[in-house]
Design a protein around this motif. Structure first.
Motif, PDB file in Angstrom:
ATOM      1  N   ASP A 230       0.843  -1.187   0.000  1.00 57.73           N
ATOM      2  CA  ASP A 230       0.000   0.000   0.000  1.00 57.73           C
ATOM      3  C   ASP A 230       0.880   1.239   0.000  1.00 57.73           C
ATOM      4  O   ASP A 230       1.183   1.830   1.045  1.00 57.73           O
ATOM      5  CB  ASP A 230      -0.904  -0.034   1.230  1.00 57.73           C
ATOM      6  CG  ASP A 230      -1.910   1.116   1.247  1.00 57.73           C
ATOM      7  OD1 ASP A 230      -2.010   1.821   0.231  1.00 57.73           O
ATOM      8  OD2 ASP A 230      -2.576   1.296   2.283  1.00 57.73           O
ATOM      9  N   LYS A 231       1.289   1.662  -1.200  1.00 55.24           N
ATOM     10  CA  LYS A 231       2.263   2.745  -1.315  1.00 55.24           C
ATOM     11  C   LYS A 231       1.695   4.100  -0.887  1.00 55.24           C
ATOM     12  O   LYS A 231       2.427   4.982  -0.472  1.00 55.24           O
ATOM     13  CB  LYS A 231       2.765   2.829  -2.758  1.00 55.24           C
ATOM     14  CG  LYS A 231       3.416   1.538  -3.241  1.00 55.24           C
ATOM     15  CD  LYS A 231       3.702   1.594  -4.725  1.00 55.24           C
ATOM     16  CE  LYS A 231       4.142   0.236  -5.241  1.00 55.24           C
ATOM     17  NZ  LYS A 231       3.088  -0.785  -5.076  1.00 55.24           N
ATOM     18  N   GLU A 232       0.365   4.284  -1.011  1.00 53.03           N
ATOM     19  CA  GLU A 232      -0.231   5.579  -0.729  1.00 53.03           C
ATOM     20  C   GLU A 232      -0.972   5.611   0.600  1.00 53.03           C
ATOM     21  O   GLU A 232      -1.608   6.608   0.931  1.00 53.03           O
ATOM     22  CB  GLU A 232      -1.178   5.959  -1.868  1.00 53.03           C
ATOM     23  CG  GLU A 232      -0.460   6.102  -3.213  1.00 53.03           C
ATOM     24  CD  GLU A 232      -1.404   6.414  -4.350  1.00 53.03           C
ATOM     25  OE1 GLU A 232      -2.638   6.364  -4.125  1.00 53.03           O
ATOM     26  OE2 GLU A 232      -0.937   6.699  -5.455  1.00 53.03           O
ATOM     27  N   GLY A 233      -0.920   4.534   1.362  1.00 48.49           N
ATOM     28  CA  GLY A 233      -1.553   4.507   2.670  1.00 48.49           C
ATOM     29  C   GLY A 233      -3.060   4.628   2.626  1.00 48.49           C
ATOM     30  O   GLY A 233      -3.658   5.278   3.487  1.00 48.49           O
ATOM     31  N   GLN A 234      -3.710   3.974   1.630  1.00 48.32           N
ATOM     32  CA  GLN A 234      -5.152   4.126   1.461  1.00 48.32           C
ATOM     33  C   GLN A 234      -5.962   2.995   2.087  1.00 48.32           C
ATOM     34  O   GLN A 234      -7.179   3.099   2.195  1.00 48.32           O
ATOM     35  CB  GLN A 234      -5.497   4.199  -0.042  1.00 48.32           C
ATOM     36  CG  GLN A 234      -4.839   5.366  -0.766  1.00 48.32           C
ATOM     37  CD  GLN A 234      -5.419   6.708  -0.368  1.00 48.32           C
ATOM     38  OE1 GLN A 234      -5.681   6.960   0.804  1.00 48.32           O
ATOM     39  NE2 GLN A 234      -5.632   7.571  -1.332  1.00 48.32           N
ATOM     40  N   MET A 235      -5.329   1.906   2.491  1.00 54.82           N
ATOM     41  CA  MET A 235      -6.053   0.743   3.011  1.00 54.82           C
ATOM     42  C   MET A 235      -6.240   0.856   4.522  1.00 54.82           C
ATOM     43  O   MET A 235      -5.309   1.202   5.256  1.00 54.82           O
ATOM     44  CB  MET A 235      -5.278  -0.538   2.691  1.00 54.82           C
ATOM     45  CG  MET A 235      -5.108  -0.817   1.205  1.00 54.82           C
ATOM     46  SD  MET A 235      -6.510  -1.657   0.497  1.00 54.82           S
ATOM     47  CE  MET A 235      -6.134  -3.355   0.947  1.00 54.82           C
ATOM     48  N   TYR A 236      -7.448   0.532   4.981  1.00 56.07           N
ATOM     49  CA  TYR A 236      -7.689   0.393   6.418  1.00 56.07           C
ATOM     50  C   TYR A 236      -7.204  -0.987   6.851  1.00 56.07           C
ATOM     51  O   TYR A 236      -7.656  -2.007   6.317  1.00 56.07           O
ATOM     52  CB  TYR A 236      -9.181   0.540   6.732  1.00 56.07           C
ATOM     53  CG  TYR A 236      -9.653   1.965   6.790  1.00 56.07           C
ATOM     54  CD1 TYR A 236      -9.443   2.746   7.927  1.00 56.07           C
ATOM     55  CD2 TYR A 236     -10.325   2.544   5.720  1.00 56.07           C
ATOM     56  CE1 TYR A 236      -9.884   4.057   7.991  1.00 56.07           C
ATOM     57  CE2 TYR A 236     -10.778   3.853   5.770  1.00 56.07           C
ATOM     58  CZ  TYR A 236     -10.548   4.599   6.913  1.00 56.07           C
ATOM     59  OH  TYR A 236     -10.980   5.907   6.976  1.00 56.07           O
TER      60      TYR A 236
END
Length: 439
Positions: A230-236
């Motif tokens: 998750d390169k953009e930190g979008q996953m919970y």
């Protein structure tokens, strides 16, 4: 991820494709993959050679023992033991190189198809179709001049309409959870449910099999479709159980076919799914994220296809037609964009975005992305098919698209259909809503 076969056999084309996507250090990354894979293959060759030698020497031991040449046999045993130690070291070197190759490949995006236009930002996306005017090859977002006037005097944005007609309570969502988690009320909730059922019915009519998947997935599933790393930190992330809330139904539905070999006669596979979706939207702020424009939790219907390389282009066209038909039935002003290389997602080979016009906000809102991933996801998933004639095993192509995401569709319906008497419901939705106007 890209296949090693493609990278090693067509290196320059891969590098050009990565440069078209504006992937920094494309040549260095590919050269590093090639060099590391060469180390792996060299270790493999040495390992095969030492195993063969050890096998031959083991056969000699038996013969020497039969001949009573115990001392010679013991010497060879020592040599075989040394070979086994060397085998262990070579196996470790090979495994390490393979791990490094996989880690490198995970950091390299898919390469775009040739027809994907050049460009770094959304301004270079090409407008290929609209129900507002004829499009030309020169039309890009940067020079698109249409500003439709839909006949609404002093239109209100959807967040004000939602408050006026008691449809959505954003403050209550903040109280319960936080910003980006709205509460739908009364006819607002009915409109949501109507859209969900309408989209699912239309998908079934188009031959899609409905799936009701989990909305929480494991790391392997996130890796398989490219959401992880998750390169953009979008996953919970649920850290205790190491599970992830899905950002789209693409993840669980496509992962149904992870580590599966499909018979060619069963392709294309066409699935649809309604789920809640969760995205952290890290770094999102400003006027463009007001109201329903950008949420952390939202409803979406996703269409997913698994297909052969020979037919996937046709599948992509059919998916685009399906989404366009939905927007026509909802009577919304829309345009279709072919994304340029720099604005494509990490995993897509080609992607078209659908945008609807927001009358009150005076701007276009993305409501769907329809992508062909070629073999990129399938290689991660090990999703393959067996040829009907020669039984050869080959990677599938995967495709998906929103059909549709609800928040901005709701925003566009509210804003573009407001009248002095209330908000008009599109004719196609009336049988689902069971009311014609929100008064």
């Amino acid at each position: 991820m890209l296949t090693l076969k493609l990278i090693t056999e067509d290196t320059e084309r891969v590098i050009r494709g990565l440069e078209k996507k504006h992937f920094e250090g494309a040549r260095e990354a590919i050269e590093q993959v090639v060099a590391t894979d060469r180390q792996r293959r060299e270790a493999q060759q040495q390992l095969d050679a030492t195993k063969q030698q050890a096998k031959q020497m083991a056969a000699q031991i038996g013969q020497l023992m039969k001949q009573g040449k115990r001392d010679e046999a013991e010497q060879i045993k020592l040599q075989v033991a040394a070979f086994k130690q060397k085998d262990k070291e070579l196996q470790e070197a090979m495994d390490k190189a393979q791990e490094e190759v996989n880690a490198l490949l995970c950091q390299i995006p898919n390469i775009p198809y040739d027809e994907v236009p050049e460009g770094k930002t959304a301004e270079s996306n090409r407008v290929v179709k609209s129900n507002l005017k004829e499009c030309t090859a020169e039309d890009t977002v940067g020079n698109w001049t249409v500003n439709p006037q839909l006949g609404v005097e002093n239109p209100l944005p959807h967040w004000e309409l939602a408050k006026k007609y008691n449809l959505i309570d954003f403050d209550l969502g903040v109280k319960i959870t936080g910003a980006g988690f709205p509460v739908y009320i009364g006819k607002g909730a009915q409109l949501q449910r109507a859209l969900i059922n309408f989209f699912l019915d239309e998908a079934r009519k188009a031959g899609y099999t409905e799936i009701m998947p989990p909305t929480v997935v494991n790391a392997d599933s996130g890796y398989g479709t490219g959401q992880l790393p998750d390169k953009e930190g979008q996953m919970y992330h649920c850290e205790i159980d190491d599970l992830y809330l899905i950002p789209t139904a693409e993840v669980p539905v496509t992962n149904i076919y992870r580590d599966v070999i499909i018979d060619e006669k069963d392709l294309p596979i066409k699935n649809c799914a309604y789920t809640q979706c969760f995205r952290r939207e890290a770094g999102s702020y400003g006027a463009n994220v007001r109201g329903l424009n950008r949420l952390h939790e939202f409803s979406k219907i996703e269409i997913v296809r698994i297909d052969t390389p020979q037919h996937s282009r046709e599948s992509h066209k059919e998916m685009l037609t399906h989404v366009e038909d939905l927007l026509q039935k909802l009577e919304l002003p829309y345009r279709i964009l072919l994304l340029c290389g720099g604005d494509q997602s990490f995993t897509s080979a080609i992607c078209y975005d659908f945008e609807v016009y927001s009358e009150a906000q005076g701007r276009w809102l993305e409501v769907s992305s329809v992508s062909n991933f070629d073999t990129y996801q399938a290689n991660r998933l090990k999703c393959r098919y067996r040829h009907a004639e020669d039984k050869k095993i080959e990677l599938c192509h995967t495709l998906n698209g929103s059909a549709l995401a609800l928040p901005r569709i709701v925003a566009a319906i509210l804003e573009n259909n407001q009248t002095p008497e209330g908000i008009r419901i599109p004719r196609a939705l009336v049988p689902y809503c069971r009311f014609e106007v929100i008064e």
